[in-house]
Scaffold this active site. Structure first.
Site, short mmCIF file in Angstrom:
data_model
loop_
_atom_site.label_atom_id
_atom_site.label_comp_id
_atom_site.label_asym_id
_atom_site.label_seq_id
_atom_site.Cartn_x
_atom_site.Cartn_y
_atom_site.Cartn_z
N SER A 89 0.83 -1.21 0.00
CA SER A 89 0.00 0.00 0.00
C SER A 89 0.87 1.26 0.00
O SER A 89 0.45 2.29 -0.53
CB SER A 89 -0.95 0.00 1.19
OG SER A 89 -0.22 -0.04 2.40
N ARG A 216 1.42 -7.91 -18.32
CA ARG A 216 1.39 -7.54 -19.73
C ARG A 216 2.70 -7.74 -20.48
O ARG A 216 2.77 -7.44 -21.68
CB ARG A 216 0.90 -6.08 -19.86
CG ARG A 216 -0.52 -5.88 -19.38
CD ARG A 216 -1.48 -6.83 -20.07
NE ARG A 216 -2.88 -6.64 -19.62
CZ ARG A 216 -3.91 -7.26 -20.16
NH1 ARG A 216 -3.73 -8.14 -21.14
NH2 ARG A 216 -5.13 -7.05 -19.71
C1 LIG Z 1 -2.25 -12.92 -20.92
C2 LIG Z 1 -3.62 -12.41 -20.63
C3 LIG Z 1 -4.73 -12.95 -21.25
C4 LIG Z 1 -6.02 -12.49 -20.98
N1 LIG Z 1 -7.10 -13.05 -21.62
C5 LIG Z 1 -8.36 -12.60 -21.34
C6 LIG Z 1 -9.52 -13.15 -21.99
O1 LIG Z 1 -9.42 -14.06 -22.80
N2 LIG Z 1 -10.74 -12.64 -21.68
C7 LIG Z 1 -10.90 -11.64 -20.78
O2 LIG Z 1 -12.02 -11.21 -20.52
N3 LIG Z 1 -9.82 -11.10 -20.17
C8 LIG Z 1 -8.57 -11.54 -20.42
N4 LIG Z 1 -7.49 -10.97 -19.81
C9 LIG Z 1 -7.75 -9.87 -18.85
C10 LIG Z 1 -7.71 -10.40 -17.42
O3 LIG Z 1 -8.73 -11.35 -17.19
C11 LIG Z 1 -7.88 -9.23 -16.41
O4 LIG Z 1 -9.16 -8.67 -16.55
C12 LIG Z 1 -6.88 -8.14 -16.61
O5 LIG Z 1 -5.59 -8.68 -16.78
C13 LIG Z 1 -6.91 -7.21 -15.39
O6 LIG Z 1 -6.12 -7.78 -14.36
P1 LIG Z 1 -6.65 -8.10 -12.90
O7 LIG Z 1 -7.82 -8.98 -12.92
O8 LIG Z 1 -5.47 -8.55 -12.12
O9 LIG Z 1 -7.23 -6.73 -12.34
P2 LIG Z 1 -6.64 -5.28 -12.05
O10 LIG Z 1 -7.75 -4.37 -12.36
O11 LIG Z 1 -5.32 -5.07 -12.73
O12 LIG Z 1 -6.47 -5.29 -10.50
C14 LIG Z 1 -5.27 -5.64 -9.81
C15 LIG Z 1 -5.59 -6.57 -8.66
O13 LIG Z 1 -6.46 -5.91 -7.74
C16 LIG Z 1 -7.40 -6.85 -7.21
N5 LIG Z 1 -8.77 -6.46 -7.64
C17 LIG Z 1 -9.08 -5.59 -8.62
N6 LIG Z 1 -10.40 -5.44 -8.73
C18 LIG Z 1 -10.95 -6.26 -7.81
C19 LIG Z 1 -12.27 -6.56 -7.47
N7 LIG Z 1 -13.32 -6.00 -8.06
N8 LIG Z 1 -12.48 -7.45 -6.48
C20 LIG Z 1 -11.44 -8.02 -5.83
N9 LIG Z 1 -10.14 -7.79 -6.13
C21 LIG Z 1 -9.89 -6.91 -7.10
C22 LIG Z 1 -7.01 -8.22 -7.77
O14 LIG Z 1 -6.11 -8.83 -6.89
C23 LIG Z 1 -6.33 -7.83 -9.07
O15 LIG Z 1 -5.43 -8.81 -9.57
C24 LIG Z 1 -6.21 -11.43 -20.06
C25 LIG Z 1 -5.09 -10.87 -19.42
C26 LIG Z 1 -3.81 -11.33 -19.69
C27 LIG Z 1 -2.63 -10.69 -19.00
#
Ligand SMILES: Cc1cc2nc3c(=O)[nH]c(=O)nc-3n(C[C@H](O)[C@H](O)[C@H](O)COP(=O)(O)OP(=O)(O)OC[C@H]3O[C@@H](n4cnc5c(N)ncnc54)[C@H](O)[C@@H]3O)c2cc1C
Length: 261
Positions: A89, A216
């Protein structure tokens, strides 16, 4: 069609007001910490250390009777007391702003999936006309003559349709209201490819940067966003080396020692 390259410009970074910091530290008996601090170009690291040390008043031993020993080496403090302990944090105080120039709607759509700790201002294609479509071709595509010939033909056809629509809707006629131009330009963008290059100002804090750089640049991520985040990662390692020193880079993938800090 205009061939472009995705580019990253780091346009804003944190800046500490050391006078104000000194005034506060004087109040709480923490002057010695500031005296030892390197005020060079490492404001992001200094801010992260400050944020961590304010939690326990650990400016020097004895200020808080529970704190008998304080780490004085910033790099060790940030790696061992912050990253290794997942005390992430404190990294949220330092944000960096990047202009992501000539990146496609493919990349921007993926990027906006990252939610906490970011701010976004994206070029509006409701306003900007697409008569000359900017487009990035990776090297392997550029080396494929038949692919390039067909791609150029398709994009030129799309551009021609954009120009035809602009004329058909009379967008450049005298007296056309702005809201009408916006309405029709928004319709016209539906006929642009997802690969159209555009731009955004993207701001993220260090906690978010650590997570997004890992996600990414992963080998499974899309090639354009990998390219962009490889550039962002290089910039961040120069800006805050202690906070990005735990990454190893393998074939463009940035793999942190401490994940999800
Ligand atoms: C290689 C790759 C392939 C992908 N393929 C697909 C696909 O086919 N289809 C698709 O829809 N998406 C895909 N994505 C997107 C992926 O599912 C995530 O939506 C995106 O990477 C955002 O990352 P994140 O979920 O870690 O959230 P971020 O928004 O980056 O948040 C960071 C962290 O904060 C926490 N957090 C954030 N929001 C919340 C919440 N609401 N509740 C609880 N904890 C939270 C979690 O720990 C999260 O990991 C892909 C991503 C990557 C890197």
């Amino acid at each position: 069609m205009k061939t472009v390259q995705p580019e990253v410009f780091l346009v804003a970074r944190p800046q500490i007001d050391y006078q104000q910091l000194a005034a506060y530290l004087h109040e709480v008996g923490g002057d010695s910490w500031l005296q030892k601090l390197d005020r060079g170009d490492l404001d992001a690291q200094n801010l992260a250390e400050f944020a961590g040390k304010i939690c326990y008043r650990s400016w020097e031993p004895g200020l808080n009777p529970n704190v008998r020993r304080v780490r004085t080496d910033q790099e060790k403090y940030l790696t061992q007391a912050i990253l290794a302990q997942q005390h992430g944090s404190v990294l949220e105080h330092a944000s960096f702003s990047f202009v992501l120039h000539n990146i496609s709607r493919v990349a921007t759509h993926e990027l906006v999936r990252h939610r906490p700790g970011v701010a976004i201002s994206q070029e509006s294609l409701r306003f900007v006309r697409l008569a000359d479509i900017p487009f990035w071709f990776p090297d392997w595509a550029q080396a494929d003559a038949e692919l390039m010939k067909r791609a150029a033909g398709l994009l030129e056809q799309m551009e021609e349709f954009q120009r035809w629509m602009a004329g058909h809707f009379g967008l450049d006629d005298e007296g056309v209201a702005f809201h009408e131009k916006k309405h029709k330009t928004s319709f016209m963008r539906r006929f642009a490819p997802d690969g159209v290059a555009t731009g955004m100002l993207w701001t993220a804090n260090i906690r978010t940067l650590r997570h997004t750089i890992e996600a990414r640049t992963d080998p499974g991520a899309e090639e354009e966003i990998r390219l962009v985040f490889g550039k962002i990662a290089e910039l961040m390692r120069a800006e805050a080396p202690a906070l990005f020193s735990d990454y190893t880079v393998e074939d463009g993938a940035w793999i942190p020692r401490w994940r999800k800090v």
